[in-house]
Every structure is written in structure tokens, then in C-alpha cells.
Design a protein around this motif. Structure first.
Motif, PDB file in Angstrom:
ATOM      1  N   SER A 153       1.544  -7.462  -4.093  1.00 43.47           N
ATOM      2  CA  SER A 153       1.011  -6.096  -3.355  1.00 43.47           C
ATOM      3  C   SER A 153      -0.556  -5.915  -3.529  1.00 43.47           C
ATOM      4  O   SER A 153      -0.517  -6.429  -5.060  1.00 43.47           O
ATOM      5  CB  SER A 153       1.163  -4.414  -3.397  1.00 43.47           C
ATOM      6  OG  SER A 153       1.419  -3.683  -4.993  1.00 43.47           O
ATOM      7  N   GLU A 155      -3.172  -3.134  -4.042  1.00 43.97           N
ATOM      8  CA  GLU A 155      -3.460  -1.423  -4.286  1.00 43.97           C
ATOM      9  C   GLU A 155      -4.628  -1.066  -4.215  1.00 43.97           C
ATOM     10  O   GLU A 155      -5.645  -1.568  -4.764  1.00 43.97           O
ATOM     11  CB  GLU A 155      -2.297  -0.392  -4.498  1.00 43.97           C
ATOM     12  CG  GLU A 155      -2.355  -0.797  -6.136  1.00 43.97           C
ATOM     13  CD  GLU A 155      -1.809   0.201  -6.271  1.00 43.97           C
ATOM     14  OE1 GLU A 155      -0.643   0.501  -6.172  1.00 43.97           O
ATOM     15  OE2 GLU A 155      -1.441   0.788  -7.670  1.00 43.97           O
ATOM     16  N   GLN A 192       3.164  10.271   2.819  1.00 45.41           N
ATOM     17  CA  GLN A 192       3.908   8.808   2.953  1.00 45.41           C
ATOM     18  C   GLN A 192       4.100   7.849   3.960  1.00 45.41           C
ATOM     19  O   GLN A 192       5.394   8.615   5.066  1.00 45.41           O
ATOM     20  CB  GLN A 192       4.602   8.097   1.393  1.00 45.41           C
ATOM     21  CG  GLN A 192       4.884   6.062   1.460  1.00 45.41           C
ATOM     22  CD  GLN A 192       5.691   5.827   0.281  1.00 45.41           C
ATOM     23  OE1 GLN A 192       4.893   6.576  -0.364  1.00 45.41           O
ATOM     24  NE2 GLN A 192       6.134   5.316   0.303  1.00 45.41           N
ATOM     25  N   THR A 193       3.367   7.181   4.751  1.00 44.97           N
ATOM     26  CA  THR A 193       3.600   6.476   5.528  1.00 44.97           C
ATOM     27  C   THR A 193       3.396   4.977   5.769  1.00 44.97           C
ATOM     28  O   THR A 193       2.599   4.201   4.391  1.00 44.97           O
ATOM     29  CB  THR A 193       2.121   6.939   6.602  1.00 44.97           C
ATOM     30  OG1 THR A 193       1.009   6.102   6.298  1.00 44.97           O
ATOM     31  CG2 THR A 193       2.116   8.414   7.127  1.00 44.97           C
ATOM     32  N   LEU A 217       1.195  -1.591   5.486  1.00 45.19           N
ATOM     33  CA  LEU A 217       1.003  -0.642   4.650  1.00 45.19           C
ATOM     34  C   LEU A 217       1.031   0.122   4.456  1.00 45.19           C
ATOM     35  O   LEU A 217       1.828   1.186   4.882  1.00 45.19           O
ATOM     36  CB  LEU A 217      -0.794  -0.684   5.841  1.00 45.19           C
ATOM     37  CG  LEU A 217      -1.868   0.030   5.452  1.00 45.19           C
ATOM     38  CD1 LEU A 217      -2.127  -0.165   3.295  1.00 45.19           C
ATOM     39  CD2 LEU A 217      -3.046   0.109   6.398  1.00 45.19           C
ATOM     40  N   LYS A 219       0.365   4.048   2.489  1.00 44.67           N
ATOM     41  CA  LYS A 219      -0.837   5.107   2.602  1.00 44.67           C
ATOM     42  C   LYS A 219      -0.057   6.349   1.922  1.00 44.67           C
ATOM     43  O   LYS A 219       1.128   6.588   2.772  1.00 44.67           O
ATOM     44  CB  LYS A 219      -1.388   5.398   3.663  1.00 44.67           C
ATOM     45  CG  LYS A 219      -2.298   4.380   4.228  1.00 44.67           C
ATOM     46  CD  LYS A 219      -3.283   4.445   5.418  1.00 44.67           C
ATOM     47  CE  LYS A 219      -3.398   3.729   6.207  1.00 44.67           C
ATOM     48  NZ  LYS A 219      -4.468   4.301   7.048  1.00 44.67           N
ATOM     49  N   ARG A 220      -0.203   6.484   0.182  1.00 45.23           N
ATOM     50  CA  ARG A 220       0.817   7.690  -0.012  1.00 45.23           C
ATOM     51  C   ARG A 220      -0.510   8.450  -0.272  1.00 45.23           C
ATOM     52  O   ARG A 220      -1.893   8.742  -1.202  1.00 45.23           O
ATOM     53  CB  ARG A 220       1.175   7.260  -0.926  1.00 45.23           C
ATOM     54  CG  ARG A 220       2.304   8.175  -1.910  1.00 45.23           C
ATOM     55  CD  ARG A 220       2.821   7.367  -2.786  1.00 45.23           C
ATOM     56  NE  ARG A 220       2.699   6.526  -3.669  1.00 45.23           N
ATOM     57  CZ  ARG A 220       2.575   5.385  -4.236  1.00 45.23           C
ATOM     58  NH1 ARG A 220       2.882   5.095  -3.574  1.00 45.23           N
ATOM     59  NH2 ARG A 220       2.060   4.920  -4.953  1.00 45.23           N
ATOM     60  N   GLN A 221      -0.542  10.308  -0.109  1.00 41.22           N
ATOM     61  CA  GLN A 221      -1.131  11.461  -1.116  1.00 41.22           C
ATOM     62  C   GLN A 221      -0.196  11.964  -1.754  1.00 41.22           C
ATOM     63  O   GLN A 221       0.802  12.576  -1.463  1.00 41.22           O
ATOM     64  CB  GLN A 221      -1.280  12.230   0.313  1.00 41.22           C
ATOM     65  CG  GLN A 221      -2.952  11.687   0.989  1.00 41.22           C
ATOM     66  CD  GLN A 221      -2.985  12.937   1.588  1.00 41.22           C
ATOM     67  OE1 GLN A 221      -2.816  13.915   2.179  1.00 41.22           O
ATOM     68  NE2 GLN A 221      -3.631  11.651   3.000  1.00 41.22           N
ATOM     69  N   TYR A 232      -4.572   9.143  -4.210  1.00 49.70           N
ATOM     70  CA  TYR A 232      -4.416   8.414  -2.349  1.00 49.70           C
ATOM     71  C   TYR A 232      -4.798   7.278  -2.805  1.00 49.70           C
ATOM     72  O   TYR A 232      -5.860   6.861  -3.747  1.00 49.70           O
ATOM     73  CB  TYR A 232      -5.678   9.017  -1.975  1.00 49.70           C
ATOM     74  CG  TYR A 232      -5.536   8.137  -0.975  1.00 49.70           C
ATOM     75  CD1 TYR A 232      -4.806   9.078   0.250  1.00 49.70           C
ATOM     76  CD2 TYR A 232      -6.343   7.789  -0.075  1.00 49.70           C
ATOM     77  CE1 TYR A 232      -4.549   8.076   1.316  1.00 49.70           C
ATOM     78  CE2 TYR A 232      -6.626   7.048   1.260  1.00 49.70           C
ATOM     79  CZ  TYR A 232      -5.703   7.269   2.095  1.00 49.70           C
ATOM     80  OH  TYR A 232      -5.911   6.558   3.268  1.00 49.70           O
ATOM     81  N   GLU A 234      -3.770   3.479  -1.227  1.00 47.50           N
ATOM     82  CA  GLU A 234      -3.603   2.256   0.220  1.00 47.50           C
ATOM     83  C   GLU A 234      -3.326   0.892  -0.598  1.00 47.50           C
ATOM     84  O   GLU A 234      -3.487   0.448  -1.493  1.00 47.50           O
ATOM     85  CB  GLU A 234      -4.667   2.187   1.038  1.00 47.50           C
ATOM     86  CG  GLU A 234      -4.804   3.502   1.576  1.00 47.50           C
ATOM     87  CD  GLU A 234      -6.105   3.555   2.664  1.00 47.50           C
ATOM     88  OE1 GLU A 234      -6.650   2.403   2.972  1.00 47.50           O
ATOM     89  OE2 GLU A 234      -6.617   4.180   3.448  1.00 47.50           O
ATOM     90  N   LEU A 236      -1.164  -2.587   0.175  1.00 45.22           N
ATOM     91  CA  LEU A 236      -0.703  -3.994   1.152  1.00 45.22           C
ATOM     92  C   LEU A 236       0.205  -5.055   0.107  1.00 45.22           C
ATOM     93  O   LEU A 236      -0.097  -5.309  -0.752  1.00 45.22           O
ATOM     94  CB  LEU A 236      -2.078  -4.734   1.911  1.00 45.22           C
ATOM     95  CG  LEU A 236      -1.850  -5.361   3.049  1.00 45.22           C
ATOM     96  CD1 LEU A 236      -1.298  -4.553   4.064  1.00 45.22           C
ATOM     97  CD2 LEU A 236      -2.610  -6.897   2.646  1.00 45.22           C
TER      98      LEU A 236
END
Length: 250
Positions: A153, A155, A192-193, A217, A219-221, A232, A234, A236
Motif C-alpha cells: 500500500s 498511504e 472507514q470507507t 482506496l 479512507k479512515r477517520q 485521517y 487515505e 491505496l
């Protein structure tokens, strides 16, 4: 599917990088296997022949094949040489919040990172995401994450330095989550998405892709126990080697 005599024509070895030749071979052949260009049951060229085709030493090819075997991408079959196996996919669970380092350890892989950027920044859009004033400072951390020396990954992460003072001065090649705990900012929850994404040219170079391969991809808060947003990120993740596993209950 490619015929094994043409394998050397798909490999691009570089002499302008610090990466050893055998690692370049390992990564590039591994990518061909993982995206199906070299399919299960195919036989890799003999060490001597591939070494001659690429004008490199036979020992270098042997090291690359051994690395592929350790990753379970090929298996040795005596005089038949190395046979391509069905590539294993990483299937981490999503039942709780955990970082990449812990994830790899649970999967019996050795985690490592290469930091591309680690600097203190101000960013209006990131500050808004955190609910902070535009003058707030964040640590921007860009890393390549590896499992068993394979790039998995890339990131880009931002951390609220008000919540974790001194984080920018710490060694972050390992687990940032462990360092955050030491700073008194342990993360306990996240939103997370996950979505499909196509890697750009730089990301293809990182992963060793000759052509773009679909990626994930993420994305996490992430927040502390009191609900304060600290991270935060992102990330990949290469889709040819990574799959998330969900455990659901009624």
C-alpha cells in the motif's frame, strides 16, 4: 497468458535505483503472477536461460525465484523447475480497529515501511475535516507499507499535532498506533470507507505494475476514547493481493 520464453521481454530492470536486481525481478514477476499474465501451472524459465536473456548472473535469478517461493507464488519441482501457484490473497478481518503493522503480524507477515514524506503542514481542507481552525498544524506522513518486503500500500495520513505533541519527531517507520499510545492519544474507533480506484503512474511504479491494476482506496477517520479525531488517512492497497474479510452477526 504469456508463454514463458517471452518472460524476459516483459521485465524492465533498472540500474538507476538502489533496489537490488533480484528484488526488481521478484516484484515484477510477482506482479505478472498476481494479475494473471503468468497463470497457475506455468513453468518459469530455467535460471540459466533467464540469466542469459537478461544479461545478469544466475545467482541473481536464483535469489529472485527463492523470494517468489517464500511468498508462495511459485513452488520448486526438481528438474521441472519453478511452477507458478495460485497467488494467495491477504484477507485481514475488519472486526476491530488495528493498524497495518498489527494486521501483518496477525497474518504472519513481516511488516516494514519506507517514509517518503514526514513534515508539519497547515492545510485548510484537512483542518476543516478535523473541525479545527485553518491555522492548525498537522503531521503529513506519506509511506509505502510492505509485507514480507512486498509493497502492499501507499498511504497518505494526517495527524493532529495538538492531540499528539512531538509525533513529528518520532520514528514512524513502524506502527504509528503504538507511538500514539505512547503519546497518550490511543485510537479506539474509526469510520472507514473502501472504494475501487485506479493507481496513477507513480503508484504503478511503487507496486511494480506495468499496467494499472484495480486497487482498493481506504479512507479512515480515527478517534480517541473521548471522540477526538486524531488521524485521517487515505491508503491505496493493491487489489491483486488484498481482500478484506467481514464477520457479520444478526
Amino acid at each position: 497468458m504469456i508463454d514463458d520464453p517471452s518472460l524476459h521481454t516483459l521485465l524492465r530492470l533498472r540500474d538507476d535505483t538502489a533496489m537490488p536486481i533480484y528484488r526488481q525481478l521478484d516484484i515484477q514477476i510477482g506482479a505478472l503472477i498476481e494479475r494473471g499474465a503468468l497463470q497457475p501451472g506455468a513453468t518459469l524459465p530455467a535460471e540459466r536461460r533467464l540469466a542469459e536473456d537478461l544479461n545478469i548472473s544466475r545467482t541473481t535469478v536464483r535469489h529472485a525465484y527463492d523470494a517468489l517461493r517464500r511468498r508462495k507464488l511459485v513452488s520448486a519441482h526438481g528438474r521441472l523447475g519453478f511452477i507458478v501457484e495460485t497467488p494467495p490473497r491477504i484477507q485481514p478481518g475488519m472486526e476491530r480497529l488495528k493498524g497495518f503493522t498489527e494486521e501483518m503480524r496477525e497474518l504472519n507477515r513481516t511488516p516494514s515501511s519506507r517514509i517518503l514524506e514526514q513534515q508539519v503542514v497547515t492545510d485548510r481542507s484537512i483542518a476543516s475535516l478535523f473541525g479545527k481552525p485553518s491555522t492548525a498544524t498537522f503531521l503529513r506522513l506519506v509511506r509505502i507499507r510492505f509485507g514480507d518486503d512486498v509493497p502492499l500500500s501507499r498511504e497518505v495520513a494526517w495527524y493532529d499535532l495538538a492531540a499528539a505533541p512531538g509525533l513529528d519527531q518520532r520514528d514512524l517507520t513502524g506502527s504509528v498506533y503504538e507511538v500514539l499510545r505512547e503519546c497518550g492519544a490511543a485510537l479506539t474507533s474509526c469510520e472507514q470507507t473502501i472504494e475501487a480506484a485506479t493507481p496513477d503512474a507513480e503508484e504503478c511504479r511503487v507496486f511494480g505494475f506495468e499496467q494499472p491494476v484495480p486497487c482498493l482506496l481506504i479512507k479512515r477517520q480515527s478517534r480517541t476514547k473521548d471522540g477526538r479525531m486524531v488521524e485521517y488517512v487515505e491508503g491505496l492497497f493493491r487489489g491483486d493481493a488484498y481482500a478484506y474479510r467481514l464477520t457479520l452477526a444478526v
